[in-house]
Design a protein around this motif. Structure first.
Motif, PDB file in Angstrom:
ATOM      1  N   LEU A  53       0.747  -1.229  -0.123  1.00  0.00           N
ATOM      2  CA  LEU A  53       0.163  -0.063  -0.158  1.00  0.00           C
ATOM      3  C   LEU A  53       0.681   1.273   0.019  1.00  0.00           C
ATOM      4  CD1 LEU A  53      -2.838  -1.030   2.470  1.00  0.00           C
ATOM      5  CD2 LEU A  53      -3.034  -0.900  -0.148  1.00  0.00           C
ATOM      6  N   ILE A  54       1.805   1.219   0.739  1.00  0.00           N
ATOM      7  CA  ILE A  54       2.932   2.239   0.988  1.00  0.00           C
ATOM      8  C   ILE A  54       3.466   2.930  -0.412  1.00  0.00           C
ATOM      9  CG2 ILE A  54       4.892   3.460   1.937  1.00  0.00           C
ATOM     10  CD1 ILE A  54       3.918   2.155   4.583  1.00  0.00           C
ATOM     11  N   SER A  55       3.811   1.677  -1.100  1.00  0.00           N
ATOM     12  CA  SER A  55       4.677   1.625  -2.509  1.00  0.00           C
ATOM     13  C   SER A  55       3.553   2.034  -3.525  1.00  0.00           C
ATOM     14  CB  SER A  55       4.994   0.215  -2.662  1.00  0.00           C
ATOM     15  OG  SER A  55       5.504   0.557  -4.184  1.00  0.00           O
ATOM     16  N   ILE A  56       2.380   1.789  -3.485  1.00  0.00           N
ATOM     17  CA  ILE A  56       1.141   2.085  -4.341  1.00  0.00           C
ATOM     18  C   ILE A  56       1.071   3.743  -4.275  1.00  0.00           C
ATOM     19  CG2 ILE A  56      -1.070   2.326  -5.212  1.00  0.00           C
ATOM     20  CD1 ILE A  56      -0.826  -0.887  -4.707  1.00  0.00           C
ATOM     21  N   GLY A  57       0.948   4.078  -2.876  1.00  0.00           N
ATOM     22  CA  GLY A  57       0.784   5.294  -2.339  1.00  0.00           C
ATOM     23  C   GLY A  57       1.773   6.319  -2.903  1.00  0.00           C
ATOM     24  N   LEU A  58       2.936   5.800  -2.837  1.00  0.00           N
ATOM     25  CA  LEU A  58       4.278   6.738  -2.923  1.00  0.00           C
ATOM     26  C   LEU A  58       4.416   6.882  -4.467  1.00  0.00           C
ATOM     27  CD1 LEU A  58       6.832   5.801  -0.348  1.00  0.00           C
ATOM     28  CD2 LEU A  58       5.747   8.039  -0.624  1.00  0.00           C
ATOM     29  N   THR A  59       4.106   5.809  -5.461  1.00  0.00           N
ATOM     30  CA  THR A  59       4.078   5.816  -6.631  1.00  0.00           C
ATOM     31  C   THR A  59       3.219   6.854  -7.246  1.00  0.00           C
ATOM     32  OG1 THR A  59       4.795   3.407  -6.906  1.00  0.00           O
ATOM     33  CG2 THR A  59       3.917   4.659  -9.039  1.00  0.00           C
ATOM     34  N   ILE A  60       2.143   6.932  -6.830  1.00  0.00           N
ATOM     35  CA  ILE A  60       1.054   7.640  -7.099  1.00  0.00           C
ATOM     36  C   ILE A  60       1.384   9.343  -6.888  1.00  0.00           C
ATOM     37  CG2 ILE A  60      -1.378   8.639  -7.013  1.00  0.00           C
ATOM     38  CD1 ILE A  60      -1.994   5.738  -6.745  1.00  0.00           C
ATOM     39  N   ALA A  61       2.015   9.445  -5.610  1.00  0.00           N
ATOM     40  CA  ALA A  61       2.243  10.639  -5.275  1.00  0.00           C
ATOM     41  C   ALA A  61       3.697  11.241  -5.852  1.00  0.00           C
ATOM     42  CB  ALA A  61       2.792  10.733  -3.757  1.00  0.00           C
ATOM     43  N   VAL A  62       4.492  10.561  -6.382  1.00  0.00           N
ATOM     44  CA  VAL A  62       5.783  10.936  -7.065  1.00  0.00           C
ATOM     45  C   VAL A  62       5.281  11.321  -8.595  1.00  0.00           C
ATOM     46  CG1 VAL A  62       7.813  10.126  -8.267  1.00  0.00           C
ATOM     47  CG2 VAL A  62       7.524   9.751  -5.593  1.00  0.00           C
ATOM     48  N   ASN A  63       4.442  10.460  -9.039  1.00  0.00           N
ATOM     49  CA  ASN A  63       4.097  10.680 -10.469  1.00  0.00           C
ATOM     50  C   ASN A  63       3.236  11.807 -10.402  1.00  0.00           C
ATOM     51  OD1 ASN A  63       5.246   8.318 -11.875  1.00  0.00           O
ATOM     52  ND2 ASN A  63       3.528   7.042 -10.998  1.00  0.00           N
ATOM     53  N   LEU A  64       2.420  12.298  -9.562  1.00  0.00           N
ATOM     54  CA  LEU A  64       1.620  13.223  -9.425  1.00  0.00           C
ATOM     55  C   LEU A  64       2.312  14.649  -9.440  1.00  0.00           C
ATOM     56  CD1 LEU A  64      -1.807  12.575  -7.283  1.00  0.00           C
ATOM     57  CD2 LEU A  64      -1.338  13.122  -9.673  1.00  0.00           C
ATOM     58  N   VAL A  65       3.390  14.508  -8.431  1.00  0.00           N
ATOM     59  CA  VAL A  65       4.419  15.559  -8.278  1.00  0.00           C
ATOM     60  C   VAL A  65       5.054  16.067  -9.611  1.00  0.00           C
ATOM     61  CG1 VAL A  65       6.452  16.293  -7.259  1.00  0.00           C
ATOM     62  CG2 VAL A  65       4.683  15.348  -5.800  1.00  0.00           C
ATOM     63  N   GLY A  66       5.650  14.995 -10.314  1.00  0.00           N
ATOM     64  CA  GLY A  66       6.213  15.127 -11.561  1.00  0.00           C
ATOM     65  C   GLY A  66       5.230  15.813 -12.664  1.00  0.00           C
ATOM     66  N   PHE A  67       4.213  15.298 -12.678  1.00  0.00           N
ATOM     67  CA  PHE A  67       3.162  15.740 -13.402  1.00  0.00           C
ATOM     68  C   PHE A  67       2.892  17.209 -13.288  1.00  0.00           C
ATOM     69  CE2 PHE A  67      -1.265  16.573 -14.752  1.00  0.00           C
ATOM     70  CZ  PHE A  67      -1.284  16.282 -16.213  1.00  0.00           C
ATOM     71  N   ILE A  68       2.465  17.414 -12.056  1.00  0.00           N
ATOM     72  CA  ILE A  68       2.245  18.845 -11.541  1.00  0.00           C
ATOM     73  C   ILE A  68       3.501  19.945 -11.903  1.00  0.00           C
ATOM     74  CG2 ILE A  68       1.671  20.555  -9.647  1.00  0.00           C
ATOM     75  CD1 ILE A  68      -0.156  18.241  -8.659  1.00  0.00           C
ATOM     76  N   SER A  69       4.794  19.312 -11.662  1.00  0.00           N
ATOM     77  CA  SER A  69       5.940  20.297 -11.953  1.00  0.00           C
ATOM     78  C   SER A  69       5.830  20.489 -13.343  1.00  0.00           C
ATOM     79  CB  SER A  69       7.151  19.605 -11.285  1.00  0.00           C
ATOM     80  OG  SER A  69       7.304  18.420 -11.906  1.00  0.00           O
ATOM     81  N   ARG A  70       5.487  19.768 -14.503  1.00  0.00           N
ATOM     82  CA  ARG A  70       5.733  19.680 -15.744  1.00  0.00           C
ATOM     83  C   ARG A  70       4.686  20.712 -16.414  1.00  0.00           C
ATOM     84  NH1 ARG A  70      10.321  17.368 -17.144  1.00  0.00           N
ATOM     85  NH2 ARG A  70      10.516  15.228 -16.374  1.00  0.00           N
ATOM     86  N   LEU A  71       3.751  21.115 -15.351  1.00  0.00           N
ATOM     87  CA  LEU A  71       2.664  22.104 -16.027  1.00  0.00           C
ATOM     88  C   LEU A  71       3.262  23.398 -16.012  1.00  0.00           C
ATOM     89  CD1 LEU A  71      -0.734  20.617 -14.549  1.00  0.00           C
ATOM     90  CD2 LEU A  71       0.150  20.239 -16.957  1.00  0.00           C
TER      91      LEU A  71
END
Length: 85
Positions: free
Chosen positions: A67-85
């Protein structure tokens, strides 16, 4: 980057779904696992009498790690996506 984010989210969803549906697909596996756990507990209790057996048990929280791995994967991907905007 968008396709990687989408692929990662879909992969995480599919893995989570598969891990939650596996017990429903193999209902006898739960009973077998329960019997094995009871046998291990009885064996552990019997080994307590023998002083040469180790008294430390190792606990491996694989569900929490998943669960922590899935949550961190989603969080890292969201931060990367938001930083590219």
């Amino acid at each position: 980057m968008k396709s990687f984010l989408l692929t990662s989210l879909i992969g995480s969803f599919i893995l989570t779904l598969a891990l939650n549906l596996l017990p429903a697909l193999f209902p006898n596996a739960a009973a077998k696992a329960e019997r094995k756990i009871v046998d291990k507990m009885q064996e552990s209790h019997e080994n307590r009498v023998d002083p040469s057996t180790p008294k430390v048990r190792v606990f491996f929280p694989w569900k929490a790690m998943l669960l922590i791995s899935i949550g961190l994967t989603i969080a890292v991907n969201l931060v990367g996506f938001i930083s590219r905007l």
